[in-house]
Design an enzyme around this catalytic site. Structure first.
Site, PDB file in Angstrom:
ATOM      1  N   CYS A  95       0.761  -1.220   0.113  1.00 40.14           N
ATOM      2  CA  CYS A  95       0.063  -0.538   0.149  1.00 40.14           C
ATOM      3  C   CYS A  95       1.213   1.333   0.050  1.00 40.14           C
ATOM      4  O   CYS A  95       1.835   1.112   1.040  1.00 40.14           O
ATOM      5  CB  CYS A  95      -0.507   0.151   1.098  1.00 40.14           C
ATOM      6  SG  CYS A  95      -1.445   1.369   1.652  1.00 40.14           S
ATOM      7  N   CYS A 204      -0.858   3.345  -6.946  1.00 37.04           N
ATOM      8  CA  CYS A 204      -1.515   3.179  -5.683  1.00 37.04           C
ATOM      9  C   CYS A 204      -1.869   2.016  -6.159  1.00 37.04           C
ATOM     10  O   CYS A 204      -2.042   1.253  -7.100  1.00 37.04           O
ATOM     11  CB  CYS A 204      -2.257   3.878  -6.373  1.00 37.04           C
ATOM     12  SG  CYS A 204      -4.051   3.403  -5.019  1.00 37.04           S
TER      13      CYS A 204
END
Lengths: 242, 242
Positions: A95, A204
Site C-alpha cells: 500500500c 497505488c
C-alpha cells in the site's frame, strides 16, 4: 509463545512479513506476483510469506485527508512487531499511501522494511525519465510522498487532471470492481497524460490490480515490490545492488 | 510478545488464521474467493485474515505415499499455535491432503479448525447424490480421507481412471501451470466420469485453481471452505447451522 520455523524448513529462503489488507485485493495481487516471479518445480521452491491481511487498519486516506479518521500508526506497528516475532526476516507493505507511516514501522522493528516508495523511485531514477505521471491516491499527492522523492532525484511529477475520478476508481477496486470495465476506466483516465509525461507510475496498489487497462508505458510500484521480495527471499542481488 | 488486535479494530468480524502455502497458488485462490464473497463498500468491510503461506512445510504426498518424506505434523502444529497466539478465532487450511493431520492440529489449539473435508462432506450429504467422482491427490485416495467420510454418509466415491495424470496435473499447478491449457487438461480428465458419477468433487485445492476447465457439474471443496470462512468471520449461520 510464538516460535519461528526451524532453519531446515527454509531451504535458504528468507521469510517475508506482509503488512497487508490495504486493500485486500492488492495484498492478494502482490502474493500472486511473488508466486509468478519465483522459479519453482514444487511447493518448496516458493517464497515463505507471513501475511496479516487486516482490512480493519484505520483508513489512511481518512486520517491524512479528512483529518477525522483514527491514526493507523499503532495498528501498523503492532502488525510489524507480530510479523517480526513470528519469524519474518523483512517486511513489505503493499500500500503506497501507508508508506507515510514507514518511519514509525522501521523504528519499531529490527528487520528491514522493503520500502515500496524508495525502491520505486530508485528504479525510476535508473530509467532516465524527466516527467512522471503519478497515479496515486489523493492522500499520496497531498503529503507529497512521491513528489518530493522524485524531485530529489531530478524528476517532475504530474498529477492527473481528473484526480477525483482516479480516487473514485481506487475506492471502486476496494469495493470489488476489478473487471474489464474498471481496467478500461483506468486506461481512459491515464490517456490524459499523453504527451505530458515520459512514463506513468502506478503508485497505488489498487490501481496495480487493474493495470491491465493501461496502454501507455508505465512502471508499477507493486511489481517493483514483488521483484524485491523474490530477490530478498532468495538472497539474490536486491535493488540496492542491481 | 505477540499482541492480538484491539477489539475495536474488528468491526465485529472474527479473525481467520490460514495454514497456507500447500501450495501457494491455492492459498491465494482461497483469499481471492473470500474477498469476492464478502459484501464490501470499503477495506474495512473485508475479512481479517492471518496467513502463513509456508511452502516449506514438508510434502504431505512424500510423507503419506512415498513414506520417505518428513512428517509435516510438527510444522503444521507450530503454525496453528502461532496463528492462535496472533489473534485468530478459527483456523482454515486450504489443502485437502493436509487434513490427514487435522486431529493433531485440533488437539494443539483452543480455537476451531474450519475443516474443509467435514464441511464438504456435509454439503454433499445435503445434495442427495449417490456416486461422487473424487478429484484428489493420490495421497487422499490412499488414506481414504474422503472415501470413508462419504461412505459414512451413504455415498460411493469413484477414483478417476487416469489418476496418475490427475496427480501430474496437481504437480503442474504447484509449478505454476494454471493457464488455459491446464484448465482444459483437467476438463478432459474429468470427462472420463461421464455417466459414472452424479457429481464431481474437486478435493484438491490445486485443482480448484484450474476448475474453470471442468464442464460437468461439480462441487469445489475450496469454495465450500471460502463460504464457511466468510460466514464464520461475519458471525453468520455457518454450515453446521444451515
Amino acid at each position: 509463545m510464538t516460535s519461528p520455523p526451524s532453519p531446515n524448513e527454509q531451504r535458504n529462503h528468507r521469510v517475508i512479513g506482509v503488512i497487508g489488507g490495504m486493500g485486500p485485493e492488492a495484498t492478494v495481487d502482490l502474493m500472486r506476483r511473488v508466486i509468478a516471479k519465483t522459479p519453482a518445480r514444487d511447493d518448496q521452491d516458493h517464497v515463505h510469506l507471513l501475511v496479516e491481511s487486516n482490512p480493519k487498519i484505520p483508513s489512511r486516506v481518512a486520517h491524512l485527508i479528512a483529518g477525522t479518521g483514527r491514526d493507523p500508526t499503532s495498528e501498523l506497528v503492532r502488525i510489524a512487531r507480530n510479523l517480526e516475532t513470528a519469524g519474518a526476516d523483512a517486511l513489505a507493505m503493499p500500500c503506497n499511501t501507508a508508506h507515510v507511516y514507514a518511519r514509525s514501522i522501521r523504528e519499531a522493528v529490527n528487520i528491514p522494511l522493503l520500502d515500496m516508495v524508495q525502491l520505486t523511485v530508485a528504479k525510476l531514477a535508473k530509467l532516465n525519465v524527466a516527467r512522471v505521471g503519478l497515479l496515486a491516491s489523493s492522500a499520496v499527492h497531498q503529503v507529497h510522498l512521491y513528489r518530493d522523492a522524485l524531485a530529489a532525484n531530478g524528476m517532475e511529477s504530474v498529477v492527473p487532471k481528473q484526480q477525483a475520478q482516479v480516487m473514485e476508481l481506487i475506492v471502486a477496486v476496494k469495493r470489488g470492481d476489478i473487471g474489464a470495465a474498471a481496467q478500461a476506466r483506468l486506461g481512459s483516465l491515464t490517456a490524459d497524460f499523453a504527451g505530458e509525461v515520459d512514463l506513468q507510475l502506478i503508485a497505488c496498489s489498487e490501481l496495480s490490480v487493474i493495470a491491465a487497462g493501461v496502454s501507455a508505458p508505465f512502471l508499477d510500484s507493486l511489481e517493483v515490490l514483488a521483484d524485491e521480495i523474490v530477490a530478498f527471499a532468495r538472497a539474490l542481488p536486491t535493488a540496492a545492488m542491481r
